[in-house]
Design a protein around this motif. Structure first.
Motif, mmCIF file in Angstrom:
data_model
loop_
_atom_site.group_PDB
_atom_site.id
_atom_site.type_symbol
_atom_site.label_atom_id
_atom_site.label_comp_id
_atom_site.label_asym_id
_atom_site.label_seq_id
_atom_site.Cartn_x
_atom_site.Cartn_y
_atom_site.Cartn_z
ATOM 1 N N VAL A 65 4.528 -3.007 -7.297
ATOM 2 C CA VAL A 65 4.007 -3.020 -5.926
ATOM 3 C C VAL A 65 4.230 -4.392 -5.303
ATOM 4 O O VAL A 65 4.687 -4.500 -4.156
ATOM 5 N N SER A 68 7.937 -4.919 -4.588
ATOM 6 C CA SER A 68 8.343 -4.084 -3.450
ATOM 7 C C SER A 68 7.860 -4.680 -2.141
ATOM 8 O O SER A 68 8.585 -4.690 -1.143
ATOM 9 N N LEU A 98 8.818 1.570 -2.600
ATOM 10 C CA LEU A 98 7.815 1.772 -3.632
ATOM 11 C C LEU A 98 7.962 3.131 -4.297
ATOM 12 O O LEU A 98 7.914 3.257 -5.525
#
Length: 83
Positions: free
Chosen positions: A47, A50, A75
């Motif tokens: 996460v 990304s 993601l």
């Protein structure tokens, strides 16, 4: 409060007072944590990576909807089944 709700709460209270149940719960929680922790850490890194890559493409304040779409696509890569 419904009868079922009260029964479930009472069962939980009694289970929490039982040392054997508490020991077993602690053991199971330790095993689950050992298996899940690396996956959660990996997901957190994914996460963060990304978000950084999406931020490098453009600012959130310039195009919030586009930013959110790019972040979502990075993601969770689009699947044929999902769309």
């Amino acid at each position: 409060m419904s009868l079922l709700h009260r029964l479930l709460l009472e069962a939980g209270r009694r289970a929490a007072q039982n040392p054997d149940v508490r020991r077993t719960a602690a053991r199971v929680a330790g095993e689950v944590y050992g298996k899940v922790a690396p996956k959660v850490e990996n997901a957190g890194r994914h996460v963060l990576e990304s978000a950084r890559e999406t931020a490098a493409e453009g600012r959130l304040t310039d195009d919030p909807v586009g930013f959110a779409r790019r972040f979502r696509d990075r993601l969770l890569p689009p699947d044929d089944d999902r769309r």
